[in-house]
Design a protein around this motif. Sequence first.
Motif, PDB file in Angstrom:
ATOM      1  N   THR A   1      -5.523   2.314  -7.309  1.00  0.00           N
ATOM      2  CA  THR A   1      -6.695   3.144  -7.061  1.00  0.00           C
ATOM      3  C   THR A   1      -6.808   3.329  -5.203  1.00  0.00           C
ATOM      4  O   THR A   1      -6.916   2.307  -4.853  1.00  0.00           O
ATOM      5  CB  THR A   1      -7.843   2.499  -7.535  1.00  0.00           C
ATOM      6  OG1 THR A   1      -7.952   1.223  -7.170  1.00  0.00           O
ATOM      7  CG2 THR A   1      -7.890   2.721  -9.139  1.00  0.00           C
TER       8      THR A   1
ATOM      9  N   ALA B   1      -7.456  -3.235  -5.776  1.00  0.00           N
ATOM     10  CA  ALA B   1      -7.279  -1.842  -5.573  1.00  0.00           C
ATOM     11  C   ALA B   1      -6.197  -1.285  -5.478  1.00  0.00           C
ATOM     12  O   ALA B   1      -5.417  -0.603  -6.110  1.00  0.00           O
ATOM     13  CB  ALA B   1      -8.608  -1.311  -4.701  1.00  0.00           C
ATOM     14  N   GLU B   2      -5.546  -1.856  -4.177  1.00  0.00           N
ATOM     15  CA  GLU B   2      -4.054  -1.338  -3.949  1.00  0.00           C
ATOM     16  C   GLU B   2      -3.209  -1.594  -5.039  1.00  0.00           C
ATOM     17  O   GLU B   2      -2.231  -0.796  -5.602  1.00  0.00           O
ATOM     18  CB  GLU B   2      -3.491  -2.068  -2.637  1.00  0.00           C
ATOM     19  CG  GLU B   2      -4.365  -1.367  -1.528  1.00  0.00           C
ATOM     20  CD  GLU B   2      -4.194  -2.074  -0.258  1.00  0.00           C
ATOM     21  OE1 GLU B   2      -3.741  -3.494  -0.223  1.00  0.00           O
ATOM     22  OE2 GLU B   2      -4.471  -1.846   0.998  1.00  0.00           O
TER      23      GLU B   2
ATOM     24  N   GLU C   1      -3.545  -1.877  -8.275  1.00  0.00           N
ATOM     25  CA  GLU C   1      -4.087  -0.850  -9.359  1.00  0.00           C
ATOM     26  C   GLU C   1      -3.652   0.605  -8.819  1.00  0.00           C
ATOM     27  O   GLU C   1      -3.722   1.324  -9.825  1.00  0.00           O
ATOM     28  CB  GLU C   1      -5.457  -1.079  -9.910  1.00  0.00           C
ATOM     29  CG  GLU C   1      -5.690  -2.307 -10.478  1.00  0.00           C
ATOM     30  CD  GLU C   1      -7.267  -2.978 -10.615  1.00  0.00           C
ATOM     31  OE1 GLU C   1      -8.292  -1.857 -10.319  1.00  0.00           O
ATOM     32  OE2 GLU C   1      -7.545  -3.834 -11.350  1.00  0.00           O
TER      33      GLU C   1
END
Length: 346
Positions: free
Chosen positions: A234, A229-230, A232
């Motif tokens: 987001t 997530a980090e 990407e």
Amino acid sequence: MAVVVGIETSCDETGVGVVRDGELIGSALASSLDEHARYGGVVPEIAARAHLEALGPCMDAALTQAGITGEQVDAVAVTAGPGLATALQVGLAAAKAYAIAWGVPLYGVHHLAGHVAADTLAHGPLPNPCIVLIVSGGHTSLLVVRDLVADPIDHLGDTLDDAAGEAFDKVGRVLGLPFPGGPWIDREATAGDRAAIAFPRGLMRPGDPPFEFSFSGLKTAVARWVERAEREGTPVPTADVAASFQEAVVDVLVNKSLAACAATGCADLVIVGGVAANSRLREVAAERATAAGVRLRVPALRYCTDNGAMIAAVGHMLFVSGAPADDLDLGADPSAELRTAALRAG
Ligand code: KG4
Ligand code: ZN
């Protein structure tokens, strides 16, 4: 009437408890947690020094609350292991000094037996036999407990890698929550979606050992998820990750505990240790135990995490059962396995 004082110093909590006839009449607790926070874990030397400073005041406070003086104490019990060696030594030295000063016997106690005995303080004697799930920062075990102080303790299974509490703490770190992560994840999870992310359940496939635990795969899965997530860019949905992770741990713990009850034909389950303070574990265990016809006992919240009352509770049981006391050469056993409630490390 037997009055037993218990001393706990195995980690970062300095605990003193006073038990009279199985009932807690005084207790005091000090924590050096704040002093360890910036290191992200408990620093043994800092913990030991803090115990040294806190023990005398805790003893005075517990005796005052109990309305007694040292002369009315019949025995002293102390955690002899497992735990941090330097921290255990402070408790042992103090316990020996009090035992000599008051002229009473000394009992070395296994810390995890203390967690089990914590449940007796509110709920009375343990059913014999009972299945016990211990979930603490350093240990995760499924046990068959008969007479806690007279009989050997059977291990149905233990964790093969991380303890449940350790997984909470490591995931807490991944999510940037303060140490220890367990209570923070519990809090974060209340605002999250438990079904948001399907994290793996360790050792739950057919053919896997039924009563052993593994949490390192889950911990890694959470770390990978957060890293992705980090990467990407987001925002990490902390509450959802916390809730989904917590659900995976709770699901495994409750499933295996109830499977142990079914396999042994034992309809009494006791869940103890720091992670037993987890609100979702308490909720799911209560629901599923009821559905399975299993009677569930979990200590009151403040007796789940480390305290002196639980050590006094074991000491009281040892004293009234006529168990032999320990010599003053009683030593610390930092990695003691749980086989018996009394711990004679020489
Ligand atoms: O039993 P304990 O006080 O100390 C040991 O003997 O290890 O357990 C401490 C552990 C820590 O890992 C902490 O994060 C966890 O218990 N813990 C919790 C909660 N409260 C404490 N884990 C999940 N939810 C909680 N509410
Ligand atoms: Zn503990």
